[in-house]
Write a protein that holds these residues in place. Structure first.
Motif, PDB file in Angstrom:
ATOM      1  N   LYS A 194     -54.252-107.445  20.723  1.00 21.17           N
ATOM      2  CA  LYS A 194     -54.090-107.590  19.277  1.00 21.17           C
ATOM      3  C   LYS A 194     -53.970-109.041  18.822  1.00 21.17           C
ATOM      4  O   LYS A 194     -53.889-109.309  17.643  1.00 21.17           O
ATOM      5  CB  LYS A 194     -52.849-106.822  18.820  1.00 21.17           C
ATOM      6  CG  LYS A 194     -52.926-105.341  19.077  1.00 21.17           C
ATOM      7  CD  LYS A 194     -51.631-104.678  18.683  1.00 21.17           C
ATOM      8  CE  LYS A 194     -51.610-103.216  19.090  1.00 21.17           C
ATOM      9  NZ  LYS A 194     -50.311-102.594  18.818  1.00 21.17           N
ATOM     10  N   ASP A 203     -46.216-104.600  22.470  1.00 20.27           N
ATOM     11  CA  ASP A 203     -45.823-103.202  22.677  1.00 20.27           C
ATOM     12  C   ASP A 203     -44.626-103.042  23.613  1.00 20.27           C
ATOM     13  O   ASP A 203     -44.628-102.217  24.521  1.00 20.27           O
ATOM     14  CB  ASP A 203     -47.009-102.373  23.191  1.00 20.27           C
ATOM     15  CG  ASP A 203     -48.176-102.381  22.208  1.00 20.27           C
ATOM     16  OD1 ASP A 203     -47.926-102.339  20.986  1.00 20.27           O
ATOM     17  OD2 ASP A 203     -49.327-102.442  22.660  1.00 20.27           O
ATOM     18  N   GLY A 204     -43.596-103.881  23.399  1.00 17.73           N
ATOM     19  CA  GLY A 204     -42.356-103.755  24.152  1.00 17.73           C
ATOM     20  C   GLY A 204     -42.220-104.708  25.323  1.00 17.73           C
ATOM     21  O   GLY A 204     -41.146-104.832  25.892  1.00 17.73           O
ATOM     22  N   THR A 260     -42.178-106.542  19.935  1.00 14.38           N
ATOM     23  CA  THR A 260     -43.178-105.566  19.486  1.00 14.38           C
ATOM     24  C   THR A 260     -44.588-106.147  19.464  1.00 14.38           C
ATOM     25  O   THR A 260     -45.555-105.402  19.338  1.00 14.38           O
ATOM     26  CB  THR A 260     -42.821-105.007  18.097  1.00 14.38           C
ATOM     27  OG1 THR A 260     -42.664-106.093  17.183  1.00 14.38           O
ATOM     28  CG2 THR A 260     -41.549-104.184  18.147  1.00 14.38           C
ATOM     29  N   LYS A 263     -47.485-109.464  13.043  1.00 22.27           N
ATOM     30  CA  LYS A 263     -46.379-108.620  13.522  1.00 22.27           C
ATOM     31  C   LYS A 263     -45.946-107.720  12.376  1.00 22.27           C
ATOM     32  O   LYS A 263     -45.730-108.189  11.266  1.00 22.27           O
ATOM     33  CB  LYS A 263     -45.224-109.521  13.995  1.00 22.27           C
ATOM     34  CG  LYS A 263     -44.065-108.779  14.644  1.00 22.27           C
ATOM     35  CD  LYS A 263     -43.050-109.813  15.167  1.00 22.27           C
ATOM     36  CE  LYS A 263     -41.995-109.270  16.069  1.00 22.27           C
ATOM     37  NZ  LYS A 263     -41.123-108.291  15.542  1.00 22.27           N
TER      38      LYS A 263
END
Length: 135
Positions: free
Chosen positions: A125, A106-107, A103, A96
């Motif tokens: 990721k 991505d939100g 995050t 992170k």
């Protein structure tokens, strides 16, 4: 986020552990984070799945103090392992790079489905047997 809001090192995590598609009750999950801006080890959090295989981790946060005012690239190495019937599974590994919540995906909030019969692999990721639920 304000200059002195709390730093989110690992966002809230909710999920389900399955084996052959059936919920797993009593699996132990251990959540760890290693933070580049802290020399002290952060104590791992633990959770146990309920009868529906569900688990939850509260966010891991720290006081911001002056860290939000100092330009730097934070790095938090996140890991969740599952222990069940004497076997340890790599559920989630992620790096992170932001102190903001959610995050990692991505939100989107972290909502995971962890199938114990899966082989660890990359899902976007992050790496492990858990897959992010898609809304």
């Amino acid at each position: 986020m304000g200059a002195f809001d709390r730093l989110v090192l690992f966002s809230e995590v909710r999920g389900t552990v399955l084996k052959h598609g059936a919920p797993v009750a009593g699996a132990e999950l251990i959540q760890k984070v290693v933070w580049s801006d802290n020399e002290n080890e952060i104590a791992p959090q633990r959770a146990v799945t309920d009868e529906k295989g569900a688990f939850r981790f509260q966010p891991i946060t720290r006081a911001a103090w002056f860290l939000r005012l100092i330009p730097a690239q934070p790095i938090m190495l996140q890991k969740i392992v599952i222990r069940y019937e004497g076997v340890e599974y790599t559920a989630w590994r992620h790096s992170k790079n932001s102190y903001d919540a959610d995050t990692e995906l991505d939100g989107r909030p972290i909502r995971l489905v962890c199938e114990l019969t899966s082989q660890p692999d990359y899902d976007g990721k992050h790496y492990g047997i858990c897959r992010a639920e898609v809304d």
